[in-house]
Design an enzyme around this catalytic site. Structure first.
Site, PDB file in Angstrom:
ATOM      1  N   GLU A  82       0.870  -1.250  -0.088  1.00 15.76           N
ATOM      2  CA  GLU A  82       0.043   0.045   0.124  1.00 15.76           C
ATOM      3  C   GLU A  82       0.739   1.132  -0.291  1.00 15.76           C
ATOM      4  O   GLU A  82       1.654   1.575   1.015  1.00 15.76           O
ATOM      5  CB  GLU A  82      -0.890   0.034   1.347  1.00 15.76           C
ATOM      6  CG  GLU A  82      -1.816   1.134   1.191  1.00 15.76           C
ATOM      7  CD  GLU A  82      -2.870   1.277   2.572  1.00 15.76           C
ATOM      8  OE1 GLU A  82      -3.481   2.132   2.750  1.00 15.76           O
ATOM      9  OE2 GLU A  82      -2.971   0.182   3.025  1.00 15.76           O
ATOM     10  N   CYS A 117      -1.650   9.618   2.429  1.00 18.68           N
ATOM     11  CA  CYS A 117      -1.106   8.807   1.242  1.00 18.68           C
ATOM     12  C   CYS A 117      -2.418   9.322   0.297  1.00 18.68           C
ATOM     13  O   CYS A 117      -2.126   9.322  -1.038  1.00 18.68           O
ATOM     14  CB  CYS A 117      -1.409   7.276   1.220  1.00 18.68           C
ATOM     15  SG  CYS A 117      -2.962   6.604   2.006  1.00 18.68           S
TER      16      CYS A 117
END
Length: 379
Positions: free
Chosen positions: A292, A326
Site C-alpha cells: 500500500e 497517502c
C-alpha cells in the site's frame, strides 16, 4: 466534446505561512517525538539507529513522558528475543502448533472483547494517537472510531469466509463424487506499518491476520511505535494468547530481515513505493505480498463547479494531518475561467486554519512528523 483548458493550481497555496507556523510550533515544544540517548535530548531522525538504546516519546510542552520503549539495537530480527525465542520463531511455532490453534468462535470472542476495551478507552487512545503522531485531537478521535469499526468489520467478514463447490459428474471418473475448496490461514504474517495513522493502520494489518487464524509480527514506524504496541496489548487483554501478535520496534535493516525471512508466509507493507517494491523483490519464494503506497491525488475542478462547496473539501483534503496522508489532495486542476477565484478562496481557507498543539480540540493542523519534513515543506 469540447476540449477543456485546465491550469494547475497547487494545494500548497499559503502553505509557506502555515509551514512557518508549524516550525514555530515545533520550536515552541509541540513536537511529539524525541529520542533519548544517554539521557540527552536527541532527535531520533538525526541519530544512527544502530546507536540508539531507547526512545522516550514525550510532549515537551507539558514535560510529560508518554511512553518509554527500547529500540532493538541489533537489527537482526532473528535475535530479538521473547522469553528465549525470537519473535519470528515464536510466531512460527505458535502458528504451527495446531493442537492449540484458536477456533473461529474463540477468535470472534477475542475480537468482540477488543471492541469493548477500545470503546471504553476512546480518550486514552485518542491521546496516544495525537501525542505520538501529531495528528490533531479531533482527527485522532476519528481514527480511533475507525479502528474500532475495523475490528467490527473483521468479525463480520468471517461470516462471508467460504469456499467453492467444484462441478463434478460430467465424466465417468467423477460420477458420484463431490469436490470443494475451503480457505485456511496462510501462516505467519509480517506487517510493516507507517507513521501517519499509527492506530488504524496497525488495526488494518494485525486484526485481519488474527481474524483468519494467522500469527503476526508488526514493525511500526519508529516515529510512532506506541499505537501498534497498544494494539498488541489490547489483544492480549482481550484473551489472545502470547505469540499470536507481537510488535517489534527496530530499524529498516531489521524490517527488511523481518519481511524477507523464510519463516514468513505473507507480507503486508504500508509505505513508500521504492521501499515496498524493493522488499517485494527480496521476499522468500512463495511469500504473498500486499503493498500500500501513496499517490498524487489530483482534483479536477470544472467551470460549472460549486466553488463554495468544493473549497472546504479541497482544503480538508490538502491540510488534513498537515498533508501527511497517502490520499491527501496534492494537485488541483482548475478550469482557467475560475482559476483565480478558486486560488483566492483556497488561500483564504488556508490562512484561517488553526495551527498548534495537537492535543487542543480547537487545533486543525498539528506539527509535521519531524524537522526534516518541516525543512522539506519550506524548501
Amino acid at each position: 466534446m469540447k476540449r477543456m483548458n485546465i491550469l494547475v493550481l497547487l494545494v500548497v497555496i499559503s502553505f509557506n505561512s502555515i509551514g512557518n507556523e508549524l516550525n514555530k510550533a515545533i520550536e515552541a515544544g509541540l513536537r511529539t517525538k524525541v529520542g533519548m540517548l544517554l539521557e540527552k535530548n536527541i532527535d531520533i531522525n538525526e541519530v544512527d539507529e544502530n546507536d540508539q538504546t531507547a526512545i522516550n516519546v514525550a510532549i515537551l510542552k507539558r514535560d510529560e513522558i508518554i511512553f518509554d520503549l527500547i529500540l532493538n539495537k541489533n537489527p537482526d530480527i532473528n535475535k530479538i528475543n521473547f522469553k528465549g525465542q525470537t519473535a519470528l520463531q515464536l510466531a512460527r511455532n505458535t502458528f504451527d502448533d495446531h493442537k492449540n490453534a484458536l477456533p473461529t468462535y474463540k477468535r470472534v470472542e477475542i475480537l468482540e472483547n477488543v471492541v469493548k476495551i477500545m470503546s471504553s478507552q476512546i480518550d486514552e487512545l485518542t491521546k496516544l494517537c495525537a501525542s505520538e503522531g501529531g495528528k490533531p485531537w479531533l482527527d485522532s478521535q476519528v481514527e480511533v472510531h475507525r479502528a474500532i469499526n475495523g475490528v467490527k468489520l473483521a468479525i463480520e467478514a468471517l461470516g462471508a469466509r467460504e469456499g467453492k463447490q467444484i462441478a463434478m459428474g460430467h465424466t465417468a471418473s467423477s460420477a458420484n463424487r463431490m469436490a470443494y475448496t475451503f480457505k485456511e490461514p496462510i501462516g505467519v504474517v509480517a506487517a510493516i506499518s507507517a507513521f501517519n495513522h499509527p492506530l488504524n493502520l496497525a488495526i488494518h494489518q494485525v486484526i485481519p491476520a488474527i481474524t483468519v487464524g494467522c500469527s503476526v509480527v508488526i514493525k511500526p514506524a519508529t516515529q510512532t511505535p506506541m499505537s501498534a504496541i497498544r494494539v498488541v496489548e489490547i489483544l492480549e487483554e482481550a484473551g489472545l494468547p502470547k505469540g499470536w501478535a507481537q510488535a517489534v520496534v527496530c530499524d529498516r535493516q531489521g524490517g527488511e530481515l523481518l519481511a524477507t525471512s523464510p519463516k514468513v508466509n505473507a507480507l503486508t507493507f504500508i509505505g513508500s513505493g521504492a521501499v515496498g517494491w524493493y522488499l517485494n523483490s527480496k521476499v522468500a519464494p512463495g511469500t504473498r505480498v500486499a503493498l500500500e503506497h501513496g499517490g498524487v491525488a489530483p482534483v479536477i475542478v470544472e467551470a460549472d463547479a460549486d466553488i463554495n462547496e468544493l473549497i472546504p473539501s479541497i482544503g480538508k483534503g490538502g491540510f488534513y494531518h498537515a498533508g501527511q496522508v497517502c490520499v491527501s489532495v496534492q494537485r488541483v486542476f482548475v478550469h482557467e475561467s475560475i482559476v483565480d477565484e478558486v486560488a483566492s478562496k483556497l488561500a483564504t481557507y488556508a490562512s484561517k486554519l488553526v495551527v498548534g498543539d495537537q492535543l487542543d480540540p480547537k487545533t486543525e493542523v498539528g506539527p509535521l512528523i519531524n524537522h526534516n519534513e518541516v525543512n522539506r515543506v519550506e524548501e
